[in-house]
Each structure stands twice: as structure tokens, then as C-alpha cells.
Enzyme design. Structure first.
Site, PDB file in Angstrom:
ATOM      1  N   ASN A   6     -12.773   2.912  11.057  1.00  0.00           N
ATOM      2  CA  ASN A   6     -12.770   1.663  10.486  1.00  0.00           C
ATOM      3  C   ASN A   6     -12.887   0.800  11.611  1.00  0.00           C
ATOM      4  O   ASN A   6     -11.997   0.495  12.438  1.00  0.00           O
ATOM      5  CB  ASN A   6     -11.425   1.134   9.892  1.00  0.00           C
ATOM      6  CG  ASN A   6     -11.381   0.130   9.229  1.00  0.00           C
ATOM      7  OD1 ASN A   6     -12.263  -0.839   9.216  1.00  0.00           O
ATOM      8  ND2 ASN A   6     -10.093  -0.383   8.782  1.00  0.00           N
ATOM      9  N   LYS A   8     -13.189  -2.371  11.575  1.00  0.00           N
ATOM     10  CA  LYS A   8     -12.752  -4.007  11.287  1.00  0.00           C
ATOM     11  C   LYS A   8     -13.971  -5.080  11.744  1.00  0.00           C
ATOM     12  O   LYS A   8     -14.910  -4.815  11.322  1.00  0.00           O
ATOM     13  CB  LYS A   8     -11.380  -3.784  11.952  1.00  0.00           C
ATOM     14  CG  LYS A   8     -10.497  -2.777  11.568  1.00  0.00           C
ATOM     15  CD  LYS A   8      -8.968  -3.101  12.149  1.00  0.00           C
ATOM     16  CE  LYS A   8      -8.301  -1.616  11.820  1.00  0.00           C
ATOM     17  NZ  LYS A   8      -6.832  -1.617  12.098  1.00  0.00           N
ATOM     18  N   HIS A  90      -6.958  -1.990   2.309  1.00  0.00           N
ATOM     19  CA  HIS A  90      -6.418  -1.805   3.688  1.00  0.00           C
ATOM     20  C   HIS A  90      -5.487  -2.794   3.558  1.00  0.00           C
ATOM     21  O   HIS A  90      -5.585  -3.785   3.188  1.00  0.00           O
ATOM     22  CB  HIS A  90      -7.685  -2.063   4.552  1.00  0.00           C
ATOM     23  CG  HIS A  90      -7.170  -1.967   6.116  1.00  0.00           C
ATOM     24  ND1 HIS A  90      -6.307  -2.508   6.898  1.00  0.00           N
ATOM     25  CD2 HIS A  90      -7.226  -0.644   6.941  1.00  0.00           C
ATOM     26  CE1 HIS A  90      -6.151  -2.085   7.865  1.00  0.00           C
ATOM     27  NE2 HIS A  90      -6.779  -0.859   7.976  1.00  0.00           N
ATOM     28  N   GLU A  92      -4.710  -4.933   6.012  1.00  0.00           N
ATOM     29  CA  GLU A  92      -5.029  -6.125   6.512  1.00  0.00           C
ATOM     30  C   GLU A  92      -5.536  -7.043   5.530  1.00  0.00           C
ATOM     31  O   GLU A  92      -5.495  -8.165   5.447  1.00  0.00           O
ATOM     32  CB  GLU A  92      -5.910  -5.870   7.716  1.00  0.00           C
ATOM     33  CG  GLU A  92      -5.198  -5.352   8.776  1.00  0.00           C
ATOM     34  CD  GLU A  92      -5.857  -4.373  10.128  1.00  0.00           C
ATOM     35  OE1 GLU A  92      -7.319  -4.486   9.829  1.00  0.00           O
ATOM     36  OE2 GLU A  92      -5.304  -3.832  10.828  1.00  0.00           O
ATOM     37  N   GLU A 160      -1.652   4.823   5.553  1.00  0.00           N
ATOM     38  CA  GLU A 160      -1.655   4.089   6.885  1.00  0.00           C
ATOM     39  C   GLU A 160      -0.280   3.227   7.081  1.00  0.00           C
ATOM     40  O   GLU A 160      -0.207   2.117   6.441  1.00  0.00           O
ATOM     41  CB  GLU A 160      -2.751   3.152   7.101  1.00  0.00           C
ATOM     42  CG  GLU A 160      -4.076   3.777   7.161  1.00  0.00           C
ATOM     43  CD  GLU A 160      -5.097   2.867   7.853  1.00  0.00           C
ATOM     44  OE1 GLU A 160      -5.469   3.182   8.796  1.00  0.00           O
ATOM     45  OE2 GLU A 160      -5.422   1.777   7.404  1.00  0.00           O
ATOM     46  N   GLY A 166      -2.508  -0.279  15.172  1.00  0.00           N
ATOM     47  CA  GLY A 166      -3.003  -1.157  16.239  1.00  0.00           C
ATOM     48  C   GLY A 166      -1.723  -1.190  17.130  1.00  0.00           C
ATOM     49  O   GLY A 166      -1.824  -2.116  18.082  1.00  0.00           O
ATOM     50  N   SER A 206      -2.806   4.313  14.874  1.00  0.00           N
ATOM     51  CA  SER A 206      -2.626   4.620  16.099  1.00  0.00           C
ATOM     52  C   SER A 206      -3.036   6.142  16.247  1.00  0.00           C
ATOM     53  O   SER A 206      -2.760   6.762  17.345  1.00  0.00           O
ATOM     54  CB  SER A 206      -1.330   4.544  16.681  1.00  0.00           C
ATOM     55  OG  SER A 206      -1.415   2.892  16.673  1.00  0.00           O
TER      56      SER A 206
HETATM   57  P1  13P Z   1      -5.838   1.800  14.698  1.00  0.00           P
HETATM   58  O1  13P Z   1      -6.167   3.030  14.946  1.00  0.00           O
HETATM   59  O2  13P Z   1      -6.223   0.843  15.471  1.00  0.00           O
HETATM   60  O3  13P Z   1      -4.213   1.914  14.762  1.00  0.00           O
HETATM   61  O4  13P Z   1      -6.072   1.323  13.168  1.00  0.00           O
HETATM   62  C1  13P Z   1      -5.843   2.064  11.866  1.00  0.00           C
HETATM   63  C2  13P Z   1      -6.353   1.359  10.995  1.00  0.00           C
HETATM   64  O5  13P Z   1      -6.153   0.449  10.448  1.00  0.00           O
HETATM   65  C3  13P Z   1      -7.786   2.161  10.457  1.00  0.00           C
HETATM   66  O6  13P Z   1      -7.837   1.565   9.002  1.00  0.00           O
END
Ligand code: 13P
Length: 250
Positions: A6, A8, A90, A92, A160, A166, A206
Site C-alpha cells: 500500500n 498510500k 483502510h 486511514e 491492521e 507506521g 509495520s
Molecule cells: P506500515 O507498514 O507503514 O505500518 O503501513 C501499514 C499499512 O497501513 C498498510 O496498509
């Protein structure tokens, strides 16, 4: 095993071209690789990848087929621009755009109707985990976000935990197993006639080259959804290699 990236709202277009060239230089079969790209990159990168084994996906779609929705993108547009799958729900988007599980289900219906497979994200916040509600929150998200009639072979689930995204903080292996088991046992209930084993549940939060092997060795973990580490071709390749090694053992 599935390893999905992803991206983003990253990286620059130039860096994306280099990254995709690096990723396409190696094969990790039978691991399935998916890149969830920023929407403007779908057409140029699908042209660049041609007949590659790497699948491309969008990071969201609108719940309507078309209309007056400035700034949004439809499932049909994603499909026509080279995506075969879309990431939905997601955390976010749930947090930054107020997306509810009901909305995620409406988007999933639209995506499925237009020929896209769906990867639906679930996850609890730190507060919900500390309050002992992690499993209840995730199972509620699952029940509502996944439309009842979703064909099992067009659905993937990503667990997740929001606090692991992150942050460099990964859920403990015990917590990952517990949640993946809970999701796997709920799937047949939330989807009529679907065998849980057929719907892959991947872990995200992560995931990196160092921890991927231990996570992928867990029961009911069918790969990863990778954010930060997916922007580095070498790190992402190493994560894919861990998935391939795990497949060769099981
Ligand atoms: P990270 O791997 O940067 O923690 O992000 C995970 C994520 O949100 C994947 O959709």
C-alpha cells in the site's frame, strides 16, 4: 500467500517508475504480489508492467457507479485503468474520511459489480485494545463491511491494528494469531456458504524485512499488507521472499 504493497500517497512519479522496475525484475511465485497505487499511477504503471505477474489495485473507490462526486473515483474507472482489485476500509480512510463499515460494504458491492476483487481492512485502535474490545471491534467491522453475497474467491481481508501502522510497533505474535483465528472462525458466519479457509487474511502494521518471516509462519496468516517497507524494492523483495519460504514449508 499474498504480499500487498500500500503505497498510500507516496512516492514521486519518477521514484514509482524505478520502484516498479525493481519489483518486476524478480519473480516470487507462487507468492501473489499486489500493488495498491495512487490512482494517477495506474495507467502508466500498468502499461509499464504489461503482462507482469504483479497485480495492480486502487486504494479506494466511490460507492456509486458515477455522478457528481468531485475528486472521487469509481470502481469502473479503476478497472478500466488497469486495476483488478481495490483496497477498502483502510483505517486511514475510516479515520480521515469518516468511513463507516456500512459505507465500506457499499463500496465493496460497487467494486464487485464492476469486476474488481476487494481487500477489506479491519483493525482496532489502541484505546479499543486497551479497553479489551479489540476482538469485538474487529468482528463487528467484519460483519458489516463484507457484503453477505461476496464470492469467497474475490475477497481478501487485511487485519491492521491501527496503532501498529507506521509506528514500528508490531502486534505480538500471540495477538496476531488470536485475531486471525477470530476472523477465520467468523468468516463462514458473515458470508453465507463460504469456507473460511478459502478467504485469505493478511496482517498489516509495520511489517518489514526483519519481522515478516515470523509473522508469515503464524496459523491463519496468509501474507502481509505493507506500507512503509513497500517503498523500498529490496525490503519488499525480502518480505516476498519470506512469504515464498513459508509456502515452501507448508
Ligand atoms: P506500515 O507498514 O507503514 O505500518 O503501513 C501499514 C499499512 O497501513 C498498510 O496498509
Amino acid at each position: 500467500m499474498i504480499v500487498a504493497a500500500n503505497w498510500k500517497m507516496n512516492p514521486s512519479f519518477d521514484a514509482a517508475g524505478r520502484l516498479v522496475a525493481g519489483l518486476d525484475a524478480c519473480s516470487f511465485q507462487p507468492v501473489k504480489r499486489i500493488l495498491f497505487l495512487p490512482h494517477p499511477y495506474l495507467v502508466p504503471l500498468s502499461v509499464r508492467l504489461g503482462q507482469s505477474e504483479i497485480r495492480l489495485g486502487g486504494q479506494d473507490c466511490h460507492q456509486d457507479a458515477a455522478g457528481a462526486h468531485t475528486g472521487d473515483v469509481s470502481a469502473a474507472m479503476l478497472r478500466d485503468c488497469g486495476a483488478s482489485i481495490v483496497l477498502l476500509g483502510h483505517s486511514e480512510r475510516r479515520a480521515n474520511h469518516g468511513e463507516t463499515s456500512e459505507l465500506v460494504a457499499a463500496k465493496a458491492r460497487q467494486a464487485l459489480a464492476h469486476g474488481l476483487d476487494v481487500m477489506i481492512c479491519l483493525g482496532e485502535t489502541l484505546g479499543e485494545r486497551e479497553a479489551g474490545k479489540a476482538e469485538q471491534v474487529v468482528i463487528d467491522q467484519l460483519r458489516i463491511s463484507v457484503p453477505d453475497d461476496t464470492p469467497h474467491d474475490r475477497l481478501m481481508i487485511a487485519y491492521e491494528p491501527v496503532w501498529a501502522i507506521g509506528t514500528g510497533e508490531v502486534a505480538s505474535l500471540d495477538d496476531i494469531v488470536a485475531m486471525h483465528n477470530a476472523i477465520a472462525s467468523e468468516l463462514p458466519k458473515s458470508q453465507e456458504g463460504v469456507a473460511a479457509a478459502k478467504v485469505p487474511v493478511v496482517y498489516g502494521g509495520s511489517v518489514n524485512a526483519e519481522n515478516a518471516a515470523a509473522i508469515f509462519a503464524l496459523d491463519n496468516v496468509y501474507g502481509g499488507l505493507v506500507g512503509g517497507a513497500s517503498l523500498d524494492a529490496e525490503a519488499f523483495g525480502s518480505i516476498c521472499d519470506s512469504a515464498r519460504t513459508q509456502m515452501s514449508k507448508s
